[in-house]
Design an enzyme around this catalytic site. Structure first.
Site, PDB file in Angstrom:
ATOM      1  N   ILE A  12       0.897  -1.269   0.013  1.00  0.00           N
ATOM      2  CA  ILE A  12      -0.043   0.136  -0.007  1.00  0.00           C
ATOM      3  C   ILE A  12       0.781   1.113   0.055  1.00  0.00           C
ATOM      4  O   ILE A  12       0.630   2.161  -0.700  1.00  0.00           O
ATOM      5  CB  ILE A  12      -1.035  -0.177   1.067  1.00  0.00           C
ATOM      6  CG1 ILE A  12      -1.834  -1.313   1.192  1.00  0.00           C
ATOM      7  CG2 ILE A  12      -1.844   1.416   0.976  1.00  0.00           C
ATOM      8  CD1 ILE A  12      -2.563  -1.488   2.556  1.00  0.00           C
ATOM      9  N   ASN A  75       4.613  -4.652  11.273  1.00  0.00           N
ATOM     10  CA  ASN A  75       4.254  -6.031  10.899  1.00  0.00           C
ATOM     11  C   ASN A  75       2.640  -6.179  10.904  1.00  0.00           C
ATOM     12  O   ASN A  75       2.149  -5.660  11.595  1.00  0.00           O
ATOM     13  CB  ASN A  75       4.820  -6.878  11.969  1.00  0.00           C
ATOM     14  CG  ASN A  75       6.356  -6.711  12.049  1.00  0.00           C
ATOM     15  OD1 ASN A  75       7.049  -6.410  12.998  1.00  0.00           O
ATOM     16  ND2 ASN A  75       7.017  -7.231  10.878  1.00  0.00           N
ATOM     17  N   TYR A 140      -2.112  -8.293  16.528  1.00  0.00           N
ATOM     18  CA  TYR A 140      -1.881  -7.394  15.497  1.00  0.00           C
ATOM     19  C   TYR A 140      -2.851  -6.345  15.583  1.00  0.00           C
ATOM     20  O   TYR A 140      -2.431  -5.008  15.514  1.00  0.00           O
ATOM     21  CB  TYR A 140      -2.014  -8.044  14.113  1.00  0.00           C
ATOM     22  CG  TYR A 140      -2.265  -7.076  13.055  1.00  0.00           C
ATOM     23  CD1 TYR A 140      -1.329  -6.131  12.632  1.00  0.00           C
ATOM     24  CD2 TYR A 140      -3.380  -7.005  12.181  1.00  0.00           C
ATOM     25  CE1 TYR A 140      -1.600  -5.116  11.565  1.00  0.00           C
ATOM     26  CE2 TYR A 140      -3.629  -5.948  11.442  1.00  0.00           C
ATOM     27  CZ  TYR A 140      -2.650  -5.227  11.084  1.00  0.00           C
ATOM     28  OH  TYR A 140      -2.825  -4.093  10.116  1.00  0.00           O
ATOM     29  N   ASP A 284     -13.018 -16.949  12.685  1.00  0.00           N
ATOM     30  CA  ASP A 284     -13.241 -16.296  11.306  1.00  0.00           C
ATOM     31  C   ASP A 284     -14.812 -15.814  11.446  1.00  0.00           C
ATOM     32  O   ASP A 284     -15.584 -16.701  11.252  1.00  0.00           O
ATOM     33  CB  ASP A 284     -13.346 -17.079  10.135  1.00  0.00           C
ATOM     34  CG  ASP A 284     -11.950 -17.081   9.436  1.00  0.00           C
ATOM     35  OD1 ASP A 284     -11.290 -16.036   9.857  1.00  0.00           O
ATOM     36  OD2 ASP A 284     -11.590 -18.096   8.432  1.00  0.00           O
TER      37      ASP A 284
END
Length: 328
Positions: A12, A75, A140, A284
């Site tokens: 990006i 990361n 994250y 998920d």
């Protein structure tokens, strides 16, 4: 005055560098090249080094008249973050602390932050909006939320204004065909599907087909990488205009299912892409889609490459011309 792009040689970041070039900006890039590719840079002055290296960052800020920062360096693998949270806190959070300290030292008062919709965790509402709770389910997302909170307090204490952009899945490639997506390892659905189309994978795995969605597979938000790049540039312009700090979601508003992605990739590529159904993966959610109404209204962001066909076609153009990525 120049814009500093951290992580600017990444996926990006490099597309944002291209967007800044189109607007005639002076561009300074800092990248430690863990995941970056020098071949992806279409413009700018590159400094190879780490945000956590104070002497190195003194050179970057000392040699250039920087008035705004776009911060991508981080990361970003969810699975890895759960196995090595310390690595993510040190690189993402401590790296951002070092960057903010240098901005304070050199009187740079604007930062645009590439955040993530993973800051929300399991969605309360679909589509997600900026006022929903933030409760990350992985390290994250937690580090990205910590980075946002740090920026808030640097604004309170030092007047450094920030815009945080939260989004899910960047996809596609630059219209020139010169730059695209090349990660190692690759974890994103669209490039993995295209690797199967190229014969680099025997099949694509579909994790779960019994979700409460129209075709039983997970639905996710996909945004063309160049539209994301445009949003980052618009955010810089908004801060330069004196706007207050803010958070914006970037999304297409409806999302696409895994089966839709595979079917459209088959149509775009003209290739047979074998799909193998696998059990669900833990954690998920069925649907992850972000609302971008606020960004459209306040940033003036209007994505122009928002059909799945456009996104996959641009990615296919790049992947078919660069089957080994940037490697010769």
């Amino acid at each position: 005055m120049a814009v500093l792009v951290t992580g600017g040689a990444g996926y990006i970041g490099s597309h944002t560098v291209a967007a800044l070039r189109e607007r005639g900006e002076e561009i300074i890039i800092v990248d430690n090249m863990q995941q970056g590719h020098q071949e992806a840079l279409l413009a700018g002055k590159l400094y190879k080094g780490d945000l956590r290296d104070s002497d190195f960052m003194d050179v970057v800020f000392g040699e250039n008249r920087i008035d705004a920062v776009i911060h991508f360096a981080a990361n970003s693998l969810v699975g890895e973050s759960m196995k090595e949270p310390g690595k993510y806190y040190h690189n993402n959070v401590y790296g951002t602390l070092c960057l903010l300290e240098k901005m304070k030292q050199y009187n740079v008062g604007s930062i645009v932050f590439s955040s993530t919709a993973a800051t929300y965790g399991e969605p309360e509402n679909v589509p997600i909006d900026e006022y929903d709770r933030t409760l990350p389910t992985n390290a994250y997302g937690e580090t990205k939320l910590a980075m946002e909170k740090m920026m808030k307090w640097y604004d309170v204490a030092h007047g450094i204004k920030y815009i945080s952009l939260r989004y899910f899945n960047a996809a596609g490639a630059h219209e020139s065909g010169a730059i695209g997506e090349d990660h190692s390892p690759e974890t994103h659905l669209i490039p993995i599907v295209l690797e199967a189309a190229l014969g680099k994978r025997p099949h694509i795995s579909v994790f779960g087909e019994d979700y409460d969605t129209p075709d039983g597979t997970c639905i996710r938000d996909y945004i063309h990488v160049s539209d994301l790049a445009d949003a980052h540039v618009l955010a810089v312009e908004r801060l330069r205009g004196g706007a207050d700090s803010s958070v914006y979601n970037l999304g297409n508003g409806k999302g696409f299912s895994v089966k839709e992605v595979i079917d459209i990739a088959r149509s775009v590529t003209g290739r047979d892409i074998p799909a193998v159904m696998e059990p669900r993966r833990a954690g998920d959610p069925a649907v992850l889609v972000a609302s971008s109404e606020r960004a459209r209204k306040e940033l003036g962001w209007s994505p122009s490459r928002n059909t799945l066909e456009q996104i996959i076609a641009s990615a296919w153009q790049w992947h078919s011309a660069h089957p080994e990525g940037y490697r010769k």
